[in-house]
Design an enzyme around this catalytic site. Sequence first.
Site, mmCIF file in Angstrom:
data_model
loop_
_atom_site.group_PDB
_atom_site.id
_atom_site.type_symbol
_atom_site.label_atom_id
_atom_site.label_comp_id
_atom_site.label_asym_id
_atom_site.label_seq_id
_atom_site.Cartn_x
_atom_site.Cartn_y
_atom_site.Cartn_z
ATOM 1 N N ARG A 178 -8.423 -7.582 -13.310
ATOM 2 C CA ARG A 178 -8.996 -7.390 -14.649
ATOM 3 C C ARG A 178 -8.144 -8.051 -15.725
ATOM 4 O O ARG A 178 -8.652 -8.459 -16.768
ATOM 5 C CB ARG A 178 -9.201 -5.892 -14.905
ATOM 6 C CG ARG A 178 -7.953 -5.074 -14.854
ATOM 7 C CD ARG A 178 -8.240 -3.609 -14.568
ATOM 8 N NE ARG A 178 -8.669 -3.385 -13.184
ATOM 9 C CZ ARG A 178 -8.980 -2.194 -12.676
ATOM 10 N NH1 ARG A 178 -8.931 -1.103 -13.427
ATOM 11 N NH2 ARG A 178 -9.367 -2.085 -11.428
ATOM 12 N N LYS A 198 1.074 -2.958 -2.045
ATOM 13 C CA LYS A 198 0.066 -2.370 -1.163
ATOM 14 C C LYS A 198 0.689 -2.040 0.187
ATOM 15 O O LYS A 198 1.602 -2.744 0.626
ATOM 16 C CB LYS A 198 -1.061 -3.387 -0.916
ATOM 17 C CG LYS A 198 -1.995 -3.623 -2.068
ATOM 18 C CD LYS A 198 -3.074 -4.634 -1.647
ATOM 19 C CE LYS A 198 -3.986 -4.987 -2.802
ATOM 20 N NZ LYS A 198 -4.785 -3.853 -3.284
ATOM 21 N N LYS A 235 -12.567 -14.347 -10.149
ATOM 22 C CA LYS A 235 -11.204 -13.838 -9.934
ATOM 23 C C LYS A 235 -10.498 -14.664 -8.860
ATOM 24 O O LYS A 235 -10.951 -14.723 -7.717
ATOM 25 C CB LYS A 235 -11.254 -12.358 -9.511
ATOM 26 C CG LYS A 235 -9.906 -11.796 -9.030
ATOM 27 C CD LYS A 235 -9.973 -10.307 -8.699
ATOM 28 C CE LYS A 235 -8.678 -9.835 -8.018
ATOM 29 N NZ LYS A 235 -8.710 -8.400 -7.669
ATOM 30 N N ASP A 249 -8.787 -12.367 -1.856
ATOM 31 C CA ASP A 249 -8.875 -11.886 -3.236
ATOM 32 C C ASP A 249 -9.145 -13.027 -4.230
ATOM 33 O O ASP A 249 -9.300 -12.788 -5.421
ATOM 34 C CB ASP A 249 -7.598 -11.120 -3.610
ATOM 35 C CG ASP A 249 -7.861 -9.990 -4.599
ATOM 36 O OD1 ASP A 249 -9.015 -9.532 -4.668
ATOM 37 O OD2 ASP A 249 -6.922 -9.581 -5.302
ATOM 38 N N ASP A 299 -3.101 -11.074 -2.979
ATOM 39 C CA ASP A 299 -2.850 -9.851 -3.729
ATOM 40 C C ASP A 299 -2.009 -8.884 -2.892
ATOM 41 O O ASP A 299 -2.542 -8.119 -2.089
ATOM 42 C CB ASP A 299 -4.171 -9.179 -4.131
ATOM 43 C CG ASP A 299 -3.939 -7.921 -4.978
ATOM 44 O OD1 ASP A 299 -2.784 -7.703 -5.417
ATOM 45 O OD2 ASP A 299 -4.916 -7.177 -5.201
#
Length: 499
Positions: free
Chosen positions: A348, A274, A262, A285, A267
Amino acid sequence: MLVTRYDVVERLEGVEADALAVLVFKGEDIKEVFGGLDAVVGNALSSLSELGSFTFDEGKVEVIYAPSAPFKRLIVVGGGEGKATTETLRVYGGAAVTKARELGVKRLAIHFRCPDSVDTPHKCLEAVAEGASLANYSWSRKSSSSDAKRVEEAFLVGSEPIEGWEDVLRVVDAVADACRLGRDLANAPASEINPATFVERVKEEFKGLPVKMEVLEEDELRKLGMNGILAVGKGSEVRPRLLIIEYKGAGDGNPWYVVVGKGVCFDAGGLDIKPASSMLEMKYDKSGAAYAVAVAYGAAKLGLKVNLAVLAPLVENLPSGKSYKPLDVIKMYNGLTVEVANTDAEGRLILADALAYAAEKYRPAAMVDLATLTGGVIVALGNHAAGLFSNDEELKEELLRLSEDTGERLWPFPLWREYYEDIKSDVADVKNIGYPRVASSIIGAAFLSKFVGDVKWAHIDIAGTAWTQQEGPKKPYYPKGATAYCVRLLLKFLAEREE
Ligand code: BES
Ligand code: MN
Ligand code: ZN
């Protein structure tokens, strides 16, 4: 190369260095094991145990100054009690170097011992040297380097000859250098590393290594239908990419192995932004991509006789007028449609395209992905293990066994059919999250499993272990920041599959 050689010495007390490290187990008869050495330091070593303040717990360190001895200082590392493992020795090497760095030691001698509970001296040698090498790293952009004191040279001293120590130390050096690369990439902040500069840095590092590198840019991603990667990447000024590294160490006709990582270079959560406190560490990340690349680097440096493809989907997940949005529906590379229920479940989406593409293109014998996928895995396991998910029992058992060996703990989670209910969508084939705070790590893995077809696959959620956090992973061979978690484990996995 930090650990340069293994010397057989008759008298430990005659070793010349800036410091000498020794490993002492709890309750050990010091006079019996280290008699001569103890005498040279005026019995300071045995008094450590007699006075009782030093516990000899695993990884605990005490320094004895001995200015007139040829080694000047003795770094005493506790070995704990009971069955010593390779991890005990890795911690020993790491603790010795960490203390040596604090003391400004440049040339460090490390006394080598191999407890009966570890089956070969080669494994012991590897573990001590590995711990020492991994501990000699730090990442900083301070204008003065005086804070980052490093040991310049370390050497091992023992009483028995070890056949082939040169090969062991060469392997350790390549593995540690792979971890160095993985850590460098993961530690670099978003001001340095984005999807474009990640690729540049990797190309630079791989110069001269026998790999084929391909970078799929936006146009190609669009042609291929990799809309998961494209959607997540939309919010950033820097276009997303899919980096593919092929290392063909076994040649044609032999199976491929695939590692996917990943690569979310930052992120922010996207439009489902966030809170500041959760965003603070999100430069990390991209750790999965960094460590996957490190595995390719290590395999190539070691010249492993395996065919390995590493895929790193690279994006930034940022809010902007161009960002993908909640309730968008994405048609993925493998044709499945995904309802975006939350733009912060982005990992994902990019992994799904890379996994589906790799499964189809390479038909690998096994495929593993590394990802800082969910905060939930930290809730479940803390910072002492990564979550393991797999569609294949044998692969799962194998990875668990290796994790015991390398000290990169993994712990298995189930992927029962019932969990798949949670990612059913009213409008698409699947949605990218389940219920809030309900088995989010398993849900993430269940989502990924929809994109691997019939390929033997394992997903490792390293959100709690990719870098040193509050609770860990605390090991003297993990300096602050990126850990390179699972790089050693996956290199071992590949080494066991050499043709
Ligand atoms: N990168 C994060 C996961 C993460 C959290 C890694 C903390 C390391 C430390 C991931 O993209 C994410 O945001 N996950 C969300 C998913 C949720 C929206 C379903 C999470 O775990 O909270
Ligand atoms: Mn996220
Ligand atoms: Zn993320």
